[in-house]
Design an enzyme around this catalytic site. Sequence first.
Site: not given
Length: 482
Positions: A90, A93, A114, A127, A180, A187, A256-257
């Site tokens: 999840g 951070r 991030k 985090g 970003r 995902r 997850d990426n």
Amino acid sequence: MSPSSAYRPDPRFQALGRDFSDPVEAADFPQTILRFRNDRAAATVGLEALSDEDWLRHFGRFQPLPDNQPLPLAMRYHGHQFRVYNPDLGDGRGFLFAQLREQGSDRLLDLATKGSGQTPWSRAGDGRLTLKGGMREILAASMLEALGVPTSRAFSLVETGEALTRGDEPSPTRSAVLTRLSHSHIRFGTFQRQAYFDRPDLIGVLVDHVVETYYPHLADAPDRPAALLEATIAASAKLLARWMAAGFVHGVLNTDNMVVTGESFDYGPWRFLPRNDPNFVAAYFDHQGLYSFGRQPEAMFWNLQQLAACLTLVGDQAGLLEALNGFSDAYRLALRGAILDRLGVKSRDADADIELVNSAFRALAEGGEALRWEPFFFDWFGGEASEARALGGPRAGLYETETFKTFRHQLAGFEPDRPERLADPVFERPEPEEMLIEEVEALWAPIAEADDWSPLYAKLDRIEAARSAYALGKVGDKNAAP
């Protein structure tokens, strides 16, 4: 704050509720020092007119943007990490900060972070993000965008005044928070989480949300899950092809990426190839080479299979299997197009295109370290129109070998695409912009030693000049998903 008329908030993800995210607050950082703001990206969402003070208020302290999400949302997801399932993932951070429409394309875009502090999914992590890690993400995203890869864009980097301890950097090291701008953060692992808890109802909700938000042309598809998988496969194949043409190694191709809109994001141990090497790995901890350059197609397909497995809970298996079976053809077609784009030439026909692509890869293998990856495409950009430039440049001797003579003969049959691009001053330089790890370290050194950011800013200016030269006259947005 005074956003421009192009600012159009549209916070849609929050409507999915607590099954998909948790409201959180950003860390209270000791300092907020603006190190990077992407005004070109900001202009596409109506935020370029912000003063630095307002910028820091929103992207250092994370006060909500007008009429946007009232609180940041830490997104819930699972994922396979190096093919081992991890149900304890999840946003640990980072968080989704805002959603807004892009000027011109009308795409829904995310502003996400991030290094913004701990969340319910931080586990033992602090985090935080190192300043060097933020710098590396800016460089990766900027270079990939310049090379036509569908990628998130580094939007903001704010130094936060904390000393961090990390095992892979000299510590204590400086801290930062990165924002970003990306098309989506949904995902493959977002679907995996709901499958893990056997919630086909929530997978159905997620399918509908993705289709209606990102693929509205599929709204009337008789089998939405299969249609969504097919669209995600097409977008992922394009992304993969662009990585391969750029000589880029993501390094951590976990589920997850991977996002359903086929954008590259979250740059950790990335690398650009110094030369053609299918066994090259980016992550020092990838001891088996699972995500090496040459195995990225295998990794992408494996990840798509995991997404398909989740969709079997709500969709017809035959339709999902048919979509998966289309991956190889989609990737091969996308790779042909990506290599032709990198060479700056127009397609002829399938057979001629394939011959040229194969010849290009053979030439790259033959050239090795003396050639490197990026200089090859730079020297021959525009095809035969660049022959005098290539044969008068620093690699002229290599281009007289038999392998390169074969490549040059095949290239001669292709028309240049937008040959007016070759008049750009970028092509008067003997060398292209590269992004090898040695230069990344060289750009970090003056920041670490003397807080001197000028070499980094100069590099980003040169990358932007290259992006502008390659994109000249391009119709449409290279970052747009299919």
